[in-house]
Design a protein around this motif. Structure first.
Motif, PDB file in Angstrom:
ATOM      1  N   PHE A 516      69.522  23.918  79.313  1.00 19.69           N
ATOM      2  CA  PHE A 516      69.004  22.661  79.842  1.00 19.69           C
ATOM      3  C   PHE A 516      69.137  22.619  81.362  1.00 19.69           C
ATOM      4  O   PHE A 516      68.208  22.222  82.076  1.00 19.69           O
ATOM      5  N   ALA A 517      70.291  23.015  81.869  1.00 29.56           N
ATOM      6  CA  ALA A 517      70.493  23.003  83.322  1.00 29.56           C
ATOM      7  C   ALA A 517      69.491  23.929  84.009  1.00 29.56           C
ATOM      8  O   ALA A 517      68.902  23.573  85.037  1.00 29.56           O
ATOM      9  N   GLY A 518      69.274  25.103  83.435  1.00 32.55           N
ATOM     10  CA  GLY A 518      68.322  26.026  84.038  1.00 32.55           C
ATOM     11  C   GLY A 518      66.891  25.515  84.004  1.00 32.55           C
ATOM     12  O   GLY A 518      66.106  25.753  84.933  1.00 32.55           O
ATOM     13  N   VAL A 524      72.756  26.134  89.673  1.00 29.71           N
ATOM     14  CA  VAL A 524      74.172  26.460  89.885  1.00 29.71           C
ATOM     15  C   VAL A 524      74.991  26.052  88.665  1.00 29.71           C
ATOM     16  O   VAL A 524      75.863  26.795  88.207  1.00 29.71           O
ATOM     17  N   HIS A 525      74.719  24.861  88.135  1.00 27.76           N
ATOM     18  CA  HIS A 525      75.398  24.455  86.911  1.00 27.76           C
ATOM     19  C   HIS A 525      75.111  25.449  85.786  1.00 27.76           C
ATOM     20  O   HIS A 525      76.007  25.780  84.993  1.00 27.76           O
ATOM     21  N   ALA A 556      68.818  31.845  86.525  1.00 28.93           N
ATOM     22  CA  ALA A 556      69.166  30.668  87.326  1.00 28.93           C
ATOM     23  C   ALA A 556      69.789  31.088  88.655  1.00 28.93           C
ATOM     24  O   ALA A 556      69.462  30.533  89.717  1.00 28.93           O
ATOM     25  N   ALA A 557      70.711  32.045  88.630  1.00 30.37           N
ATOM     26  CA  ALA A 557      71.361  32.488  89.870  1.00 30.37           C
ATOM     27  C   ALA A 557      70.348  33.116  90.823  1.00 30.37           C
ATOM     28  O   ALA A 557      70.458  32.972  92.048  1.00 30.37           O
ATOM     29  N   PRO A 564      76.569  35.951  95.008  1.00 26.85           N
ATOM     30  CA  PRO A 564      77.805  36.090  94.216  1.00 26.85           C
ATOM     31  C   PRO A 564      77.594  35.716  92.744  1.00 26.85           C
ATOM     32  O   PRO A 564      78.148  36.364  91.860  1.00 26.85           O
ATOM     33  N   GLY A 565      76.789  34.675  92.505  1.00 27.25           N
ATOM     34  CA  GLY A 565      76.512  34.299  91.122  1.00 27.25           C
ATOM     35  C   GLY A 565      75.755  35.383  90.386  1.00 27.25           C
ATOM     36  O   GLY A 565      76.027  35.667  89.211  1.00 27.25           O
ATOM     37  N   GLN A 566      74.791  36.020  91.044  1.00 29.38           N
ATOM     38  CA  GLN A 566      74.045  37.104  90.407  1.00 29.38           C
ATOM     39  C   GLN A 566      74.970  38.281  90.081  1.00 29.38           C
ATOM     40  O   GLN A 566      74.885  38.876  89.003  1.00 29.38           O
TER      41      GLN A 566
END
Length: 777
Positions: A516-518, A524-525, A556-557, A564-566
């Protein structure tokens, strides 16, 4: 004539340490009898015919899933040709196993009883119930599929659950239930893989005993149902493809499916029996109201009753909502209630299936308008929540109110039959009510108010998940997250046990929240909530979920241009693929993570990735190829000044060299690792390294020092609560005792390990049991 039975593989009939050990003795008697008869062993069905028991329970006795009662054991061993002395010995062994079971030394067979509670005051539907009874009788010849279809709100679940509870005793091996959420909000419908995993959990298969791939899980599920009489209730299915993997194939089993769709392909290809559930008849509708409001009240106002029935389109869901209002206000005339319905006619006309008779917005709006302001607002905002259900703290965050205020609003919604508290402190909607609540939110609340509510909800899951993940693994490398928003109520968690319980309750919600966030631009969430799940999904064996959420998180990242998230997501995605033995797919994300960490100049990140590359090679039995990335991992951890990581890398190098028979070099690496781990007090890693040291000493023939290292590893594993490594170290201690000429000590130690492996359901149990059987022979 058969030759004389030499009994060379005879197990001791006087000693049994588990249900499985006793079953081994029963199987030996069965083989001996067959040898004496010069024929095949009696089948489970033949034994069932001679005893009057089900063939499923016979199989359970002979495979060690269930301990036979004393009287049944006596009958069974006589049928298997046991002598009087053998009968007495087996009875004594059985009593000993029962004592161990009472002491908690061995697991009992799980018989799932998952049916939901029945609907209070269920009435009518006699024709449908009679048809299901007819199909029940046919289940003795082969697996039967009954497909109940009907419009939304027609009461399909109520009928299915009522009938299933009525006939539950016909299925002594258990009843399974799952709500597939086929017509729920986008992204929250359950996949076949999720449902299979839930069923395997319910059947008592521990995480470590569940295979990684869906096909293998389906095979295990159907194997467990073979020779069992089980009822499988598949509620709220969307398509035939969603339920095909969940269908039992064994005679004596019945699958009961409910859906708004008629599932014609299931009828055509699998021979399902279609049952159409129409709206209630006028008489059945009056009976439902009489059951909930009292017969005298209904009989006294026939005109009001008829108006209510007409306004509700004879749909049980709508009638139940109206009846809840009437029951709360017993002095209200039914004609007045009917008048309220007419005044608030909203015309909910567009439902899946195009059934204009499902015009129940009038009923819902009528109940909604009687709510207090806080409960009404909570109802609307719940329609925005992405998950299949919601807990109290999450509801408080969604509404931005204190927990006590949220609890009051939720209780008011339950009293009005607009929300169901399906387990204590967790709440869920009927699909129609969810759609209606979402409509209201988009009509009454501004876009800013809706966005704020969604942001608070996702922040609740991010903040609580971040805390829970660190409690599960205090040595993890967590991402930096934003401070908690105002009016968000994270769940307070104290320790790892509370964290695991929270993840168990919120698992499906968190997976839905990542999607859902994506899908709503909250990237980020999306990736950070996915990160919070990684250790939980890994330890619970939800590896398909692990891959799914990380794939969503990676997209998403990337959209967020968050390097960094990726990198962090790719790192874990590679390990998830290794868990599934999808080695070709594991390499690409792992190397992408390495490139990003190199670009960022993150030495610890690079060190972890090189460690993962070594792990990938080791899992493919390419032990020599694992050495170079492990050495690079060690070098980078030293550059980064990360002594904990350095200790892990040193132990990995030692273990890989042990696989290559270079025991002295391996021992040197492991001793260096242990020194570092003692400095940083990393007790979990110390236990693993001490086990490696013990194995190196064992391979060198140094049995005394090996035992000392193993004993310290055992103490630390118990201290940190790592049951698997406790059992694994016990196996190694037993190996050393046996090699040192202490077979009885080895037997006792291996039995301790076997008890833990059985508790965990780990596949190492079978190999260890064979070793003990061989030692006995």
């Amino acid at each position: 004539m058969a030759t004389e039975w030499d009994g060379s593989d005879q197990p001791s009939l006087t000693h049994a340490a588990s249900v499985a050990d006793l079953a081994l003795r029963l199987r030996w008697l069965r083989r001996r009898q067959a040898h004496q008869r010069g024929a095949a062993p009696l089948t489970y069905r033949e034994l069932a015919a001679r005893t009057g028991w089900s063939h499923g329970i016979i199989g359970a006795y002979l495979t060690g899933k269930v301990l036979p009662p004393t009287d049944r054991l006596d009958i069974l061993v006589r049928l298997l040709g046991a002598t009087a002395a053998e009968q007495g010995a087996l009875a004594t062994a059985r009593d000993g196993v029962e004592e161990l079971l009472r002491a908690g030394a061995a697991p009992a067979r799980v018989v799932p009883r998952q049916l939901p509670g029945g609907v209070a005051g269920f009435t009518g539907r006699e024709a449908v119930l009679d048809r299901l009874d007819e199909l029940l009788d046919a289940a003795t010849e082969g697996a039967v599929i009954a497909a109940v279809s009907g419009t939304a709100g027609a009461g399909k679940t109520a009928v299915a659950v009522h009938w299933a509870r009525r006939v539950a005793e016909r299925f002594p091996d258990g009843q399974l239930y799952v709500n597939l959420r086929g017509f729920a909000a986008a992204g929250s419908a359950m996949t076949p893989a999720e449902a299979i995993r839930m069923f395997l959990d319910a059947l008592g298969v521990p995480p470590l005993g569940i295979p990684a791939g869906q096909d293998a899980q389906v095979g295990l599920y159907r194997s467990l149902l073979a020779d069992r009489q089980m009822l499988v209730l598949l509620d709220n299915a969307a398509t035939a493809d969603q339920i095909r993997p969940l269908l039992p194939a064994a005679p004596g089993c019945l699958a009961l499916v409910t859906s708004r769709d008629q599932l014609t392909s299931l009828v055509a290809n699998e021979g399902a029996h279609p049952i159409r559930l129409d709206r209630l008849s006028p008489a059945e509708a009056r009976q439902l109201l009489a059951t909930r409001l009292g017969a005298a009240r209904v009989e006294a106002e026939p005109a009001g009753v008829e108006d209510i029935i007409a306004a509700c389109a004879r749909l049980p869901l709508a009638l139940v909502v109206v009846a809840a209002r009437g029951a709360v206000h017993p002095s209200f005339p039914l004609t007045a209630l009917a008048g309220e319905l007419r005044e608030n006619d909203g015309g909910l006309r567009v439902w899946h299936g195009g059934d204009a008779a499902a015009d129940v917005r009038a009923v819902f709006s009528w109940s909604y308008l009687r709510l207090g302001p806080q409960a009404a607002r909570m109802f609307r905002l719940l329609g925005l929540h992405p998950g299949p259900d919601i807990g109290e703290a999450a509801a408080a965050s969604l509404a931005g109110v204190p927990a006590a205020e949220a609890r009051q609003a939720l209780a008011e919604l339950v009293r009005a039959s607009l929300l169901d508290e399906h387990v204590p402190t967790r709440y869920a909607f009927h699909d129609l009510l969810r759609v209606y609540a979402a409509e209201l939110a988009h009509t009454v609340d501004s876009a800013a108010e809706r966005d704020d509510a969604i942001d608070r909800s996702l922040d609740h899951y991010l903040q609580t998940g971040h805390r829970a993940a660190i409690l599960l693994n205090p040595h993890c490398y967590p991402p930096v997250i934003a401070p908690v928003r105002p009016a968000v109520t994270p769940k307070r968690l104290i320790d790892g046990a509370e964290a695991r319980a929270w993840f168990d309750a919120e698992h499906r919600v968190l997976v839905a929240a990542v999607d859902f966030a994506g899908s709503t631009g909250r990237d980020v969430h999306s990736w950070q909530i996915a990160w919070s799940l990684v250790d939980y999904l890994d330890r619970r064996g939800h590896w398909l979920d692990w891959v799914a959420v990380l794939t969503t998180a990676l997209a998403a990242a990337r959209r967020a241009a968050d390097l960094p998230g990726q990198a962090l997501t790719c790192r874990h995605l590679g390990r998830a693929y290794v868990r599934l033995h999808r080695f070709d797919e594991a390499d690409a994300p792992t190397r992408v993570a390495l490139e990003i960490y190199e670009q960022l100049g993150d030495d610890s990140g690079q060190a972890n990735i090189h460690g993962n590359l070594g792990y990938l090679a080791e899992q493919q039995s390419r032990h020599r190829d694992a050495i170079k990335p492990a050495e690079r991992s060690l070098e980078l951890f030293r550059i980064a000044g990360d002594p904990r990581g350095e200790g892990i890398a040193l132990n990995n190098l030692g273990w890989y060299h042990l696989q290559l028979d270079d025991c002295l070099l391996a021992l040197d690496y492991c001793q260096q690792a242990l020194a570092l781990q003692r400095q940083v007090d990393d007790r979990a890693s110390m236990a693993i390294t001490l086990d490696s040291i013990g194995y190196a000493r064992y391979r060198l023939g140094q049995f005394g020092p090996a035992k000392d290292a193993y004993q310290e590893a055992l103490r630390l594993s118990r201290e940190v609560g790592d049951r698997y490594y406790e059992a694994d170290t016990l196996v190694h201690i037993g190996d050393t005792q046996h090699a040192a000429g202490e077979p009885e000590a080895a037997r006792r130690t291996w039995h301790q390990a076997l008890s833990i492996f059985d508790e965990l359901g780990h596949p190492d149990a079978a190999q260890l049991r064979e070793r003990l059987d061989h030692l006995g022979a």
